[in-house]
Design an enzyme around this catalytic site. Structure first.
Site, short mmCIF file in Angstrom:
data_model
loop_
_atom_site.label_atom_id
_atom_site.label_comp_id
_atom_site.label_asym_id
_atom_site.label_seq_id
_atom_site.Cartn_x
_atom_site.Cartn_y
_atom_site.Cartn_z
N THR A 1 28.04 34.08 30.17
CA THR A 1 28.63 35.24 30.44
C THR A 1 29.29 35.54 29.06
O THR A 1 29.57 34.93 28.16
CB THR A 1 29.89 35.09 31.54
OG1 THR A 1 30.75 34.32 31.11
CG2 THR A 1 29.38 34.85 32.81
N GLU B 1 26.37 35.22 37.18
CA GLU B 1 26.56 34.11 38.21
C GLU B 1 25.67 34.23 39.42
O GLU B 1 25.52 33.42 40.16
CB GLU B 1 28.07 33.91 38.50
CG GLU B 1 28.78 33.30 37.43
CD GLU B 1 29.46 34.59 36.71
OE1 GLU B 1 28.96 35.61 36.52
OE2 GLU B 1 30.55 34.34 36.12
N LYS C 1 48.51 47.25 39.22
CA LYS C 1 49.32 46.92 40.48
C LYS C 1 50.49 47.60 40.47
O LYS C 1 51.39 47.28 39.75
CB LYS C 1 49.37 45.51 40.52
CG LYS C 1 49.73 44.91 42.04
CD LYS C 1 49.57 43.39 42.21
CE LYS C 1 49.87 43.12 43.45
NZ LYS C 1 49.89 41.59 43.53
N TRP D 1 47.64 48.26 44.82
CA TRP D 1 46.62 48.27 43.92
C TRP D 1 45.84 49.66 43.84
O TRP D 1 45.57 50.48 44.64
CB TRP D 1 45.25 47.53 44.52
CG TRP D 1 45.68 45.88 44.56
CD1 TRP D 1 46.75 45.38 43.75
CD2 TRP D 1 44.62 44.98 45.03
NE1 TRP D 1 46.43 44.14 44.02
CE2 TRP D 1 45.24 43.70 44.73
CE3 TRP D 1 43.47 44.92 45.55
CZ2 TRP D 1 44.89 42.44 45.17
CZ3 TRP D 1 42.97 43.84 45.92
CH2 TRP D 1 43.66 42.51 45.74
#
Ligand code: ADP
Length: 544
Positions: free
Chosen positions: A186, A331, A441, A446
Site C-alpha cells: 500500500t 489488501e 467528527k 460523523w
C-alpha cells in the site's frame, strides 16, 4: 466426512494463460509501448514468450519464493512477467513508480527483491537510487537492444536479449496453490508501506469471482482496457480475467491522458475500461473539449476512490456509457464489490438511478460487515455508518513480515479491518462514506466527507473538492471544504454555500472554504488528505 470424488487440481496462475493459449490463441493483447508504436500478438504467442521468460529467470538464478520486482507500465512485457515469475514459483512484486524515494527504498529492501525489471523510461528514477538497493543482483530493462537507454546502473541486462533463443515451452512446476505468487505494498499514507502477499489460489478465485455474470461484461467480442496500472493492485485483476474469458486485452503503456486513452479506445474497439476517477475526469474533459464520441465503449468502471456523481451523470447522460463503481483495496486483491445493477436499479430512472450507482454490490466470495467503535455489529439499513470489515479467500490474513501492522488490521475472529467507513443497505449494497482517518467528527457525530465532496462537485463551477476536519473547541472537529474551480470559473464561498444548503443537513455545512488551483494527489491518483491537512494545519476556522 465422505470425501468427494473429484480431482484435487491446484488453482495456478500459469494455467490461466495456458487455457488462453489453447482456447483463445488468436485473441490479442495490444499494447502501446513505452517507445510509442503499438505492439500486438495473440495469447498463444504470449504463452510462448512467457516460457522463454521463465527460462531466462532460471538463468538469472531465480528460485521458488524469490521476489522479482517490476517497475513498469501496462504492456505485454509486464503481462509476461505476471505469468512467468509466478509460473516458476517466484513472487512478482509490482512497484508504483510514483512513490516517494524513501518509500521505494523501504519497499524493495523490505520485500528483499532479487532482481528488478524496469521500463526504459523509468530507468532514470531507479538509477539515482541504485546505491540504496543492496540486495538487487540485476537490473533488467524491458526493451529491445536498439531501445536500451544509456545508464549508469550496475548489472544491466536487456529483456529481449534474455528471451532471445530460449525454448518456447517450459515444464511448469505443479506448485502448491497456496504458494505466494505476487505482492503489492500500500502506498502508506501513514507509517511505512505494508505488503499484501497474494497466492495462486487467491488470484485465480478473485479472477473467477469477477467473472460472475451480470457484474462486468467479458467474453468473445469484448475488449478491456485497464487504465488502472499493473502496479496498482494487479490492474484490478484484468490481466487474469481477460485471458480466462477470451477478452482482448488493451494495454495503455505510460500515456494515461484523456486524448491517448480516447485514441486507444477507438482504434482497438474497447468495450470496457477501468480506472480511478482522476483518469475519468481527464477523459471527460477531453471529450467535451473536442466534441468526440465513443463508437464501441459501453462500460466504464471507476474505483480506488469515490466517484463524484457529476462524473457518473456526465458519462451516462452525455455519452450513453454504463458507469459502475467498484470498491476494493490492495489488501483485498482488490475487488470486493462492483456495480449496483439489480431489481432496485431497474425501478429507477434519471438522477435516482445515478445516485444508486454510488453503491456497489459485493461479489460472491466476499463477506462484509459494519461495526461501531467498540466492535459491535451494526445494522445494514443503508443509513447507519460503521467501520467496514471483510472476510474471504482473496482478503489478506495479515501483512508480509509486519507483525505490528497485522495485529492492528485483523480482528480476533479473523476479519480484516478495512479502515473504511461505510453504509450497507438491506439489499446488500455498499457505499463508502469515508476513511476512518479522514472522518470528520462534529459533536460526536460523523460527517461523511465523501458525501460533502460529492455535493460540492455537483456545482457546475467546481472541478474537484475535498473536505477535511479542522479542530474546533466546541464541536471537537468541524468540516472545511477545499475547492478547485473549473478553469476560468470563480465561484465564491456564498455560491458554494447556497448550492449546498438544499443538499445537505445544516450541521454538515463547512465552517470555512478555501479555493486552490489543484489538490495534492497520492501515488495512486487519490486526493492526499494527509498533505491537505498539513497544508491547512495553521488555519483557524472563522467560527472559533
Ligand atoms: P491506498 O489508497 O492506501 O494506496 P488502495 O489503493 O489499496 O491503497 O486503496 C484502498 C482504498 O481506496 C480503500 O480503503 C478506500 O478508502 C478507497 N476506495 C477504493 N474504492 C473506493 C470506492 N469505490 N469508493 C470510495 N473509496 C474507495
Amino acid at each position: 466426512m465422505i470425501a468427494g470424488r473429484m480431482m484435487d487440481r491446484p488453482l495456478l496462475i500459469i494455467d490461466i494463460l495456458k487455457h488462453a493459449a489453447d482456447a483463445h490463441p488468436t485473441i490479442e493483447i495490444v499494447s502501446r509501448t513505452v517507445e510509442g508504436p503499438i505492439h500486438r500478438y495473440g495469447y498463444a504467442d504470449a504463452f510462448k514468450r512467457t516460457a522463454q521468460l521463465a527460462h531466462a529467470l532460471k538463468g538469472l538464478g531465480i528460485e521458488e519464493g524469490d521476489r522479482v520486482a517490476t517497475i513498469a507500465w501496462n504492456t505485454y512485457r509486464h503481462f509476461e512477467l505476471y505469468y512467468g515469475v509466478s509460473g516458476i514459483g517466484a513472487v512478482c512484486h509490482t512497484i508504483n513508480p510514483r512513490l516517494f524515494e524513501d518509500q521505494l527504498e523501504y519497499i524493495v529492501n523490505h520485500a528483499d527483491d532479487r532482481v528488478i525489471f524496469i521500463d526504459s523510461n523509468l530507468v532514470p528514477l531507479v538509477e539515482k537510487m541504485a546505491g540504496r538497493f543492496p540486495g538487487l543482483t540485476a537490473y533488467i530493462v524491458m526493451a529491445a537492444r536498439e531501445n536500451m537507454p544509456e545508464t549508469s546502473l550496475p548489472n544491466v541486462l536487456c529483456y529481449e536479449e534474455l528471451l532471445d533463443g530460449q525454448p518456447e515451452t517450459y515444464d511448469w512446476p505443479e506448485l502448491d496453490e497456496r504458494a505466494a505468487s505476487a505482492m503489492c505494498y500500500t502506498s502508506g499514507t501513514t507509517g511505512n508501506p505494508k505488503g499484501s502477499l497474494y497466492s495462486h489460489r487467491s488470484t485465480v478465485l478473485h479472477a473467477l469471482g469477477l467473472l460472475a455474470p451480470g457484474v462486468l461484461p467479458y467474453g468473445t467480442g469484448t475488449a478491456v482496457l485497464p487504465v488502472v496500472p499493473m502496479f496498482h493492485v494487479q490492474a484490478w485483476g484484468q490481466p487474469y480475467v481477460a485471458p480466462i474469458a477470451g477478452t482482448k486485452l488493451v494495454m495503455p503503456g505510460p500515456k494515461l491522458d484523456g486524448e491517448s486513452i480516447y485514441e486507444l479506445i477507438e482504434s482497438e474497439g474497447v468495450t470496457l475500461t477501468l480506472g480511478v476517477p482522476t483518469i475519468w475526469m481527464g477523459l471527460l474533459t477531453h471529450l467535451r473539449e473536442t466534441g468526440k464520441r465513443f463508437s464501441t465503449l459501453k462500460h466504464l468502471v471507476s474505483g480506488g476512490a469515490a466517484i463524484p456523481l457529476s462524473l457518473i451523470k456526465g458519462y451516462e447522460e452525455e455519452y450513453g456509457i454504463n458507469v459502475a463503481q467498484g470498491w476494493g483495496m490492495t489488501e483485498t486483491s482488490p475487488v470486493c464489490a462492483a456495480g449496483a445493477d439489480g431489481p432496485e436499479m431497474d425501478k429507477l430512472e434519471g438522477d435516482a438511478r445515478h445516485e444508486l450507482k454510488l453503491r456497489e454490490r459485493r461479489f460472491f466470495g466476499v463477506e462484509l460487515r459494519l461495526v461501531d467503535e467498540d466492535g459491535n455489529l451494526l445494522p445494514h439499513d443503508g443509513e447507519t455508518q460503521g467501520e467496514l470489515q471483510c472476510r474471504g479467500p482473496w482478503i489478506v490474513d495479515g501483512y508480509y513480515n509486519d507483525e505490528a501492522a497485522t495485529a492492528a488490521a485483523m480482528t480476533d475472529d479473523g476479519w480484516f479491518r478495512t479502515g473504511d467507513v461505510a453504509t450497507i443497505t438491506d439489499a446488500g449494497l455498499l457505499q463508502i462514506t469515508d476513511r476512518t482517518k479522514d472522518l470528520i467528527k462534529s459533536g460526536g457525530e460523523w460527517i461523511s466527507s465523501i458525501d460533502l465532496e460529492n455535493e460540492a462537485m455537483s456545482h457546475p463551477d467546481v472541478a474537484e473538492a475535498a473536505a477535511i476536519a479542522m479542530p474546533h473547541p466546541r464541536w471537537q472537529e468541524r468540516p472545511m471544504l477545499i475547492v478547485v474551480p473549473h478553469e476560468g470559473k470563480n465561484p465564491t464561498t456564498d455560491d458554494i454555500r447556497e448550492h449546498l444548503k438544499t443538499r445537505i443537513v445544516s450541521w454538515w455545512m463547512p465552517d470555512d472554504f478555501a479555493f486552490v488551483d489543484e489538490l495534492p494527489h497520492t501515488a495512486t491518483g487519490k486526493v492526499s488528505k494527509l498533505r491537505l491537512r498539513e497544508r491547512f494545519k495553521d488555519h483557524v476556522l472563522p467560527t472559533i
